[in-house]
Design a protein around this motif. Structure first.
Motif, PDB file in Angstrom:
ATOM      1  N   GLY A 137       0.821  -1.210   0.000  1.00 20.60           N
ATOM      2  CA  GLY A 137       0.000   0.000   0.000  1.00 20.60           C
ATOM      3  C   GLY A 137       0.851   1.254   0.000  1.00 20.60           C
ATOM      4  N   GLU A 138       1.934   1.237   0.776  1.00 21.12           N
ATOM      5  CA  GLU A 138       2.839   2.380   0.822  1.00 21.12           C
ATOM      6  C   GLU A 138       3.447   2.659  -0.557  1.00 21.12           C
ATOM      7  N   VAL A 139       3.892   1.598  -1.240  1.00 27.19           N
ATOM      8  CA  VAL A 139       4.503   1.777  -2.560  1.00 27.19           C
ATOM      9  C   VAL A 139       3.474   2.322  -3.554  1.00 27.19           C
ATOM     10  N   TYR A 140       2.274   1.749  -3.559  1.00 26.74           N
ATOM     11  CA  TYR A 140       1.251   2.208  -4.506  1.00 26.74           C
ATOM     12  C   TYR A 140       0.855   3.659  -4.231  1.00 26.74           C
ATOM     13  N   LEU A 141       0.823   4.049  -2.966  1.00 27.78           N
ATOM     14  CA  LEU A 141       0.563   5.456  -2.629  1.00 27.78           C
ATOM     15  C   LEU A 141       1.667   6.339  -3.191  1.00 27.78           C
TER      16      LEU A 141
ATOM     17  N   TYR B 179      -3.661   4.975  -6.616  1.00 31.19           N
ATOM     18  CA  TYR B 179      -4.425   5.077  -5.380  1.00 31.19           C
ATOM     19  C   TYR B 179      -5.403   3.926  -5.161  1.00 31.19           C
ATOM     20  N   LEU B 180      -6.023   3.417  -6.213  1.00 28.19           N
ATOM     21  CA  LEU B 180      -6.973   2.316  -6.036  1.00 28.19           C
ATOM     22  C   LEU B 180      -6.253   1.040  -5.614  1.00 28.19           C
ATOM     23  N   HIS B 181      -5.067   0.799  -6.184  1.00 30.67           N
ATOM     24  CA  HIS B 181      -4.264  -0.352  -5.752  1.00 30.67           C
ATOM     25  C   HIS B 181      -3.836  -0.190  -4.294  1.00 30.67           C
ATOM     26  N   ALA B 182      -3.481   1.029  -3.923  1.00 31.07           N
ATOM     27  CA  ALA B 182      -3.071   1.292  -2.540  1.00 31.07           C
ATOM     28  C   ALA B 182      -4.222   1.021  -1.576  1.00 31.07           C
ATOM     29  N   ILE B 183      -5.397   1.506  -1.911  1.00 33.53           N
ATOM     30  CA  ILE B 183      -6.573   1.290  -1.053  1.00 33.53           C
ATOM     31  C   ILE B 183      -6.835  -0.201  -0.871  1.00 33.53           C
ATOM     32  N   SER B 184      -6.751  -0.957  -1.954  1.00 36.39           N
ATOM     33  CA  SER B 184      -6.983  -2.395  -1.899  1.00 36.39           C
ATOM     34  C   SER B 184      -5.973  -3.082  -0.974  1.00 36.39           C
ATOM     35  N   ALA B 185      -4.691  -2.690  -1.083  1.00 34.13           N
ATOM     36  CA  ALA B 185      -3.647  -3.305  -0.248  1.00 34.13           C
ATOM     37  C   ALA B 185      -3.844  -2.941   1.220  1.00 34.13           C
ATOM     38  N   TYR B 186      -4.121  -1.669   1.505  1.00 31.54           N
ATOM     39  CA  TYR B 186      -4.344  -1.246   2.890  1.00 31.54           C
ATOM     40  C   TYR B 186      -5.549  -1.971   3.493  1.00 31.54           C
TER      41      TYR B 186
ATOM     42  N   LYS C 104      -4.290   2.452  12.400  1.00 28.87           N
ATOM     43  CA  LYS C 104      -4.718   3.854  12.268  1.00 28.87           C
ATOM     44  C   LYS C 104      -4.074   4.483  11.031  1.00 28.87           C
ATOM     45  N   ASP C 105      -2.792   4.225  10.839  1.00 24.76           N
ATOM     46  CA  ASP C 105      -2.105   4.797   9.687  1.00 24.76           C
ATOM     47  C   ASP C 105      -2.679   4.263   8.380  1.00 24.76           C
ATOM     48  N   ALA C 106      -3.012   2.963   8.344  1.00 25.77           N
ATOM     49  CA  ALA C 106      -3.580   2.389   7.115  1.00 25.77           C
ATOM     50  C   ALA C 106      -4.916   3.051   6.777  1.00 25.77           C
ATOM     51  N   TRP C 107      -5.767   3.247   7.785  1.00 28.48           N
ATOM     52  CA  TRP C 107      -7.036   3.935   7.532  1.00 28.48           C
ATOM     53  C   TRP C 107      -6.800   5.376   7.080  1.00 28.48           C
ATOM     54  N   TYR C 108      -5.857   6.044   7.736  1.00 30.89           N
ATOM     55  CA  TYR C 108      -5.524   7.422   7.347  1.00 30.89           C
ATOM     56  C   TYR C 108      -5.039   7.471   5.903  1.00 30.89           C
ATOM     57  N   LYS C 109      -4.195   6.513   5.522  1.00 30.02           N
ATOM     58  CA  LYS C 109      -3.660   6.486   4.162  1.00 30.02           C
ATOM     59  C   LYS C 109      -4.763   6.175   3.138  1.00 30.02           C
ATOM     60  N   ILE C 110      -5.732   5.347   3.517  1.00 28.91           N
ATOM     61  CA  ILE C 110      -6.867   5.101   2.620  1.00 28.91           C
ATOM     62  C   ILE C 110      -7.615   6.410   2.366  1.00 28.91           C
ATOM     63  N   GLY C 111      -7.852   7.152   3.458  1.00 25.76           N
ATOM     64  CA  GLY C 111      -8.499   8.459   3.307  1.00 25.76           C
ATOM     65  C   GLY C 111      -7.673   9.392   2.442  1.00 25.76           C
ATOM     66  N   LEU C 112      -6.358   9.340   2.641  1.00 23.64           N
ATOM     67  CA  LEU C 112      -5.457  10.174   1.861  1.00 23.64           C
ATOM     68  C   LEU C 112      -5.528   9.817   0.368  1.00 23.64           C
ATOM     69  N   CYS C 113      -5.601   8.522   0.090  1.00 27.66           N
ATOM     70  CA  CYS C 113      -5.708   8.073  -1.310  1.00 27.66           C
ATOM     71  C   CYS C 113      -6.991   8.598  -1.957  1.00 27.66           C
ATOM     72  N   TYR C 114      -8.112   8.501  -1.225  1.00 28.21           N
ATOM     73  CA  TYR C 114      -9.372   9.046  -1.743  1.00 28.21           C
ATOM     74  C   TYR C 114      -9.234  10.543  -2.013  1.00 28.21           C
ATOM     75  N   TRP C 115      -8.641  11.236  -1.051  1.00 26.15           N
ATOM     76  CA  TRP C 115      -8.499  12.687  -1.138  1.00 26.15           C
ATOM     77  C   TRP C 115      -7.614  13.080  -2.328  1.00 26.15           C
ATOM     78  N   LEU C 116      -6.456  12.397  -2.475  1.00 26.96           N
ATOM     79  CA  LEU C 116      -5.552  12.698  -3.580  1.00 26.96           C
ATOM     80  C   LEU C 116      -6.165  12.332  -4.930  1.00 26.96           C
TER      81      LEU C 116
END
Length: 472
Positions: A262-266, A271-278, A292-304
């Motif tokens: 998820g980190e690499v895909y971000l 972003y969709l691959h990152a969300i799936s991995a997280y 918590k960080d994984a959920w935050y990063k999912i939100g970040l992916c949606y936002w970006l």
């Protein structure tokens, strides 16, 4: 001492070697199947290692309770007339469980385990000076104790322990080039400590690649190499390793590998691959760290990706998810507490740079006009991102200017940009052999208070200062 003799030393039978190889491939279920009821010291060594590695990778709370009971029973094996093998087992399991207890937040127990390992090691050195297996344990202990943050020196004095990073690395270096049955462990530990204690990620990555060539399907080596590659801004290489780790033929999937994917895909803006991995990580991980960080990063992916409604909903969920022990989770919590999200374009630049996608980072940075940088934080981060890209692309003159501008512009603001700028200037001057100036910057990095990455930046600065002081 290459060529150390293993006569009358710790050995493993053929059966135990097979189980040992499985443990080091993170196939703990299979290792247990080969040794379901350990009886000998060497059998306990193999299974204890398998259990410790499993807990460090999975953070499974149920397994923690079960394996802690077994650890306590193994500790109880020690008697006043313990053989050298029994003492070696005590040293090893103490060291293993120092890591495990720290991972699960039991710092006091971790310190006691470290002391127990240290005492057993010292006893072996005194009573059995020709027992070479203990050099692996001694080397790692020296590195760990020698790199303990300064604020804990009082505890080391209280526990009567002392260590040296340089001596520890030299001991591991000798042992890993021996013909000992445990030399592979020392190989892994050497690369691990070089990358994560000494912060010499380039050299550590070279060691990891050599290990991969010799052990192409070993998941522990793949996991280490992928982590080092990401730390060294080589995320594309890391992704190839992470995809291989979870191939079905190599064993059951490792949840944390999905988090790293998820980190690499971000970083790649996929972003969709990152969300799936997280999401896979969240649904399958047994522990609480990085949730918590994984959920935050999912939100970040949606936002970006321009999906603000799903981003807001996910950020709300992230605020109550997981714990705030790991530094990534603390950073996520701090970001979630802010009234405004960080600058979109600067955030993209950050992740491109972190992953080593420098041309894309430069392109993204070029789209940002100074008129868009409304807040002081955005202005500081813009200078910092310029510094990071010029540094990573080896334009050191520009990097020096941008890092210094970051420090001057940030002042005492509680962001990580200025402390990390100081740290990076220290590394630049160290490489240029201006050791006094390097020390000044590393010392300055330690003066900043309450920023997002204080633990990791302080640890790197202290490690660098210790290495520089050792050169006197």
């Amino acid at each position: 001492m290459p060529g150390w003799s293993t006569a009358q030393d710790f050995t493993l039978s053929e059966h135990e070697r097979r189980a040992y190889a499985l443990a080091l491939n993170l196939q703990t279920t299979e290792a247990h199947a080969l040794i379901p009821n350990p009886r000998t010291v060497s059998e306990h060594y193999v299974i204890a290692l398998a259990e410790a590695l499993e807990l460090l990778v999975t953070e499974d709370p149920e397994k923690f309770s079960e394996y802690e009971d077994r650890f306590e029973k193994r500790l109880a094996r020690k008697t006043k007339v313990s053989s050298v093998d029994e003492l070696f087992l005590q040293a090893e399991i103490g060291l293993q469980w120092a890591f495990v207890h720290l991972k699960f937040g039991h710092e006091f127990d971790g310190a006691l385990n470290l002391r127990q390992a240290y005492q057993a090691t010292q006893e072996i050195k005194k009573r059995y000076p020709k027992f070479t297996a203990i050099h692996k344990t001694e080397g790692l202990l020296n590195v760990i104790i020698g790199s303990v943050p300064e604020k804990y020196n009082w505890l080391l004095g209280l526990l009567n322990m002392e260590g040296s990073v340089g001596q520890g690395m030299a001991t591991l270096e000798s042992f890993r080039h021996s013909n000992h049955v445990l030399a592979f462990e020392a190989d892994v530990l050497y690369a691990l400590t070089q990358g994560f204690v000494l912060q010499q990620t380039g050299s550590a990555m070279q060691e990891a690649r050599i290990l991969l060539e010799k052990n192409p399907g070993n998941r522990l080596v793949l996991f280490l190499a992928a982590s080092l590659a990401m730390k060294n801004a080589q995320s594309e290489d890391a992704l190839a390793m992470l995809l291989k780790i979870n191939e079905p033929k190599l064993g059951p999937p490792l949840s944390y590998a999905e988090y790293l994917k998820g980190e690499v895909y971000l970083q790649k803006a996929e972003y969709l691959h990152a969300i799936s991995a997280y999401r896979w990580f969240i649904n399958n991980y047994k522990g609480q760290n990085y949730i918590k960080d994984a959920w935050y990063k999912i939100g970040l992916c949606y936002w970006l990706n321009g999906n603000t409604s799903d981003a807001d909903a996910t950020f709300t969920l992230a605020r109550s998810a997981g714990k705030e022990v790991a530094e990534a989770d603390r950073y996520a919590a701090r970001s979630l507490a802010e009234t405004e999200l960080p600058h979109v374009k600067l955030t993209r630049v950050r992740y491109f740079t972190d992953g080593g996608y420098y041309p894309r980072a430069q392109e993204a940075l070029a789209t940002i006009s100074t008129d868009e940088l409304v807040t002081q934080r955005d202005q500081v981060e813009y200078a910092y991102r310029q510094a990071r890209i010029t540094h990573k692309t080896n334009n050191l003159a520009a990097a020096r200017e941008f890092y210094q501008y970051t420090i001057d512009l940030a002042g005492d603001a509680p962001w990580y940009f200025a402390p990390n700028a100081s740290l990076q200037l220290g590394y630049i001057e160290w490489a240029a052999n201006d050791l006094e100036k390097a020390k000044e910057y590393f010392t300055r990095a330690l003066t900043y208070k309450r920023h997002e990455y204080k633990n990791s930046i302080d640890s790197k600065a202290r490690s660098a200062l210790a290495q520089l002081n050792a050169r006197k």
